[in-house]
Each structure stands twice: as structure tokens, then as C-alpha cells.
Design a protein around this motif. Structure first.
Motif, PDB file in Angstrom:
ATOM      1  N   LYS A 169       1.058  -1.364   0.201  1.00 28.56           N
ATOM      2  CA  LYS A 169      -0.069   0.053   0.226  1.00 28.56           C
ATOM      3  C   LYS A 169       0.660   1.603  -0.204  1.00 28.56           C
ATOM      4  O   LYS A 169       0.263   2.169  -0.735  1.00 28.56           O
ATOM      5  CB  LYS A 169      -0.599   0.065   1.736  1.00 28.56           C
TER       6      LYS A 169
ATOM      7  N   ARG B  79      -0.325  -0.791   8.605  1.00 27.66           N
ATOM      8  CA  ARG B  79      -1.849  -0.913   8.644  1.00 27.66           C
ATOM      9  C   ARG B  79      -2.196  -0.895  10.177  1.00 27.66           C
ATOM     10  O   ARG B  79      -3.350  -0.038  10.159  1.00 27.66           O
ATOM     11  CB  ARG B  79      -1.966  -2.524   8.655  1.00 27.66           C
ATOM     12  N   HIS B  82      -2.997   3.030  10.711  1.00 26.42           N
ATOM     13  CA  HIS B  82      -4.137   3.491   9.931  1.00 26.42           C
ATOM     14  C   HIS B  82      -5.075   2.830  10.899  1.00 26.42           C
ATOM     15  O   HIS B  82      -6.250   3.805  11.466  1.00 26.42           O
ATOM     16  CB  HIS B  82      -4.355   2.859   8.716  1.00 26.42           C
ATOM     17  N   LYS B  83      -5.510   1.837  11.303  1.00 27.13           N
ATOM     18  CA  LYS B  83      -6.764   1.078  11.958  1.00 27.13           C
ATOM     19  C   LYS B  83      -6.927   1.589  12.928  1.00 27.13           C
ATOM     20  O   LYS B  83      -8.541   1.964  13.699  1.00 27.13           O
ATOM     21  CB  LYS B  83      -6.400  -0.158  11.542  1.00 27.13           C
TER      22      LYS B  83
END
Lengths: 245, 245
Positions: A169, B79, B82-83
Motif C-alpha cells: 500500500k 496497517r 491506520h486502523k
């Protein structure tokens, strides 16, 4: 309007890196390849930081008093790092990470190190001028007591990984290796406006500058580098320079 | 081919920041304005770093042995930040700077701090799993003695400047303020895999976690913060959580 957005994005990158990204070329050769893939190279890594900057933040009442100063500092760093063939890789608060030696085709090891030192000297001189005006302004116009600001600098040279670290990403241009950590540690050790360099950086620029050795007693050793017994402070440029520089 | 290049550039940015840049909106309100102008906001700042990473670099023989590990670490951080509603602002070598609280519309101060702590706990747990596999691989397959890697973390909360710092040639998204410096200092102080937080961060998440106070004797004071007499280690989540979380 992809082009307008591209123009906005481009401004967040070192211009040399932006040209590589847009041409999708490797940093280290002209093959079309993955965008700036992570590769090992012989580089000189420089960290700068302003000591006394935290104290300044506690003092000021209006944020523009410090953001205008920072914009000027950032602009100066950007201009000088470029002038001396470096890359301004990261700018974090008042901290700067720059990379030298990647654009020198021949004798990249020696020229990268001397570019870095020349840049560090010029940056320190121009920062001192800029700082003097600001301290006067902060004092006379805003009424703050004179603050002490110093530009600290740490430099190391050697093999490091530089390029794009990518996930599915997200990408990031980063530099990795013990020389990066050691340069950062030297910057932390610098007192007032010292320029501190490793043994390896000194070896590369031995004839260009005068140095002072800093011996480390057993309880002064650098975390993560227990084998390092000394480093150097760069004192001044030697009056006699190479004819070809 | 502006669009293709825009797609390449976009991957270097936090997706939320990228959407703001492309819409040219301010970070903190929906007015169309200068792209992400520097504004003061109440934020929670988190630094992470892997202790033992320098030692690993000295050990490995082939760079992919460590770059694949780093890609996985970077992907995991991206990840999880962001979560938990954070921004991954900078990734430098094995160091990470993340910002929490800017996306929480209501109670940004408290929710930003609890998001940061929840992220720090989940990251530490998942990093431990990931690390265990890698240490096994490095040991069994490449024959390296088991290394010790720990994820250190420092957190502070309060007013900071966040946004775009711009010069005529170059822009950078950065975060500035004493809370940034203090979070960084706490991360440096962390031993093994400690999560260290300031008094102010603790105040905001007091009911959610258990803490251990770390008192500083006169010769342990933090550089630049001589008035700080203690900070906290976060021990574990309290078994009873708010019903609305």
C-alpha cells in the motif's frame, strides 16, 4: 487534473529524487527498473538539529513567530544541501537528514564526504547570521529574553541502503544502516554548534580540514557502538586546498 | 501521463493526507485553503524504534535478509496506525513517527490518546509474533546467533503544530512542538519493549490502563525538560473497558 496534482506532490520531494521517480529509474544506474529500488551504496550521512529549539517553543506566544523562522531554516537547508550535491531526505521538526555521495560519479566516497563537510560549514555560518537576526527580533519586537540556538551536526560515512522501501500500500524513501545510526548518535553528542564526524569520515577528508580528537572514557561510550573509542570535531578548513577543488 | 505519475507519488503519502492534498483542503476544517496549512491542534504523538536493529545490521551478510523484515515491519505499522485512526507521518530507518487525534471529531484529546495506546499495544503484540519468526529464520536458515529486538515506544499529548511547512521550492508535512520532542525523548528512555507516556497522556487514558510511575532522580532528568520529575510505563489494559468503546 492529474498534472496539477502531480505538481503539488512533486514539491514534497527532493528534485533529484522527483526526477528519478518520474522517469522510473534506479538511483544508482540508468536502467529503467523499479522506482528507486533499495540498493547498497557508499554514502555520507548527515544529521542536523537545533539545540535550544524546545525552549523557544515554550517561550513564544504566536506560532508564526516560530514557523516563519522554520521556513527560512528549511529553505536554507534545502538550498545548501542541493548546492553541495546532497539529497535532503527528511525534515522532522527542526531535525534534518541529508545524504551525500550518491550523485558523484567518480570518487563518490571522498567527494561525498567533502561535499558533506563543506555543506555543514556553510550551513553553520549562514545559520549563525540568520539566527542573530531572529534572536534580535524575538528580543526587541516580541520582548523575549535572548534565547540560545545552536546548529548541531553529526556525520558518518560508509555502506548504507538507500532507496524505496515498499509495501503493497505504501512507499517510503529511506536510508538504512549502522552509519545512519552512528551519524544520529554523533549529532546527539554535539555540544553547541559542533560538527562531529566518525573516524571513517575523517579518513576521507583528512587533508581538507583540521580536527580535534574526542576520546571516550569507558562510561562515555555510545549506546549501540561500544567498540567506538573516539570521534572527531571538525575545527576549520585548512588554508591550502586541492587545486582541483 | 500525469495520472500515472500521480499514482506513484500518492503511494509515498498517508492516504488521509493524500486525500487532503488532492482536494487541497485544510487538515482541520473543510474550507478550501492552502494545502494542509500548518495549524495548532491537540494531538497525541508516538515514536517507535527497534532496539537491537543496529546490531542486526552488523550481523547480516545479504541485504534482503533485513529489507524483507523491514518491509513487513513498515507494512504492519502502516496497517495498525491506520486502523487506530492515526497518521504515519515519517518512517526513518527503523524509526516511526505517528500522529493521533486529528481525525477524531469529538473528544479528540481523549480518543486520540486512547487510539495511540491501543495501537501501541497491538503493534507490540504483533511485532513480537513477527519478530519470533524472523529470529528463528535468521538463526536456523542463515546461521546467525539469536538477536534481541525490542519495539520501544514513547508517547506525549498536547498542543502541537501539524501541517505543511513550505518554502518557495519545497514542501514538507511535519509536526512541531515540545510534545514531539518529549515523546522522542521518552522513546529513547524506553528499555526493552516498554511503552512510556507523559503525565498528560496518562491523564487522558487514566481509566483504561494500568500504569507504573517512573521517578527521575536529579541526575536522571531528561535533557531539555529539567522540570519533569516522572513519567509512566503503561502496564496493561484494564479488564473493564468503557461500554461505548
Amino acid at each position: 487534473m492529474g498534472n496539477r496534482i502531480t505538481n503539488i506532490y512533486r514539491r514534497f520531494f527532493d528534485p533529484y529524487l522527483a526526477s528519478l521517480i518520474e522517469n522510473q529509474r534506479s538511483l544508482f544506474n540508468s536502467r529503467k527498473t523499479e522506482v528507486i529500488s533499495l540498493e547498497e551504496k557508499d554514502l555520507t550521512i548527515v544529521f542536523w538539529d537545533i539545540s535550544g529549539f524546545s525552549g523557544l517553543f515554550n517561550l513564544i506566544k504566536r506560532q508564526y513567530e516560530v514557523t516563519v523562522f522554520l521556513e527560512q531554516y528549511f529553505g536554507l537547508a534545502d538550498r545548501l544541501i542541493h548546492k553541495h550535491n546532497g539529497i535532503l531526505n527528511k525534515f522532522m521538526g527542526d531535525g534534518i537528514l541529508a545524504i551525500f555521495g550518491y550523485r558523484n560519479i567518480k570518487r563518490a566516497d571522498v567527494l561525498g564526504a567533502s561535499d558533506a563537510l563543506n555543506c555543514a560549514f556553510e550551513f553553520r555560518n549562514l545559520f549563525d547570521d540568520m539566527k542573530a537576526s531572529w534572536i534580535k527580533l524575538w528580543h526587541l519586537h516580541f520582548g523575549y529574553r535572548p534565547v540560545r540556538l545552536d546548529l548541531k551536526c553529526g556525520i558518518d560515512s560508509g555502506k548504507a541502503l538507500f532507496g524505496r522501501l515498499g509495501t503493497d500500500k505504501r512507499d517510503e524513501i529511506t536510508v538504512l544502516g549502522t552509519v545512519v545510526n552512528f551519524a544520529s548518535r554523533l549529532e546527539c553528542r554535539a555540544k553547541s554548534n559542533e560538527i562531529l564526524i566518525s573516524k571513517e569520515t575523517k579518513r576521507r577528508v583528512n587533508k581538507l580540514y583540521d580536527f580535534r580528537v574526542v576520546q571516550l572514557s569507558n562510561n562515555q561510550r555510545i549506546r549501540g557502538f561500544p567498540h567506538v573509542k573516539y570521534y572527531y570535531e571538525v575545527l576549520n578548513e585548512k588554508p591550502l586546498r586541492f587545486a582541483n577543488r
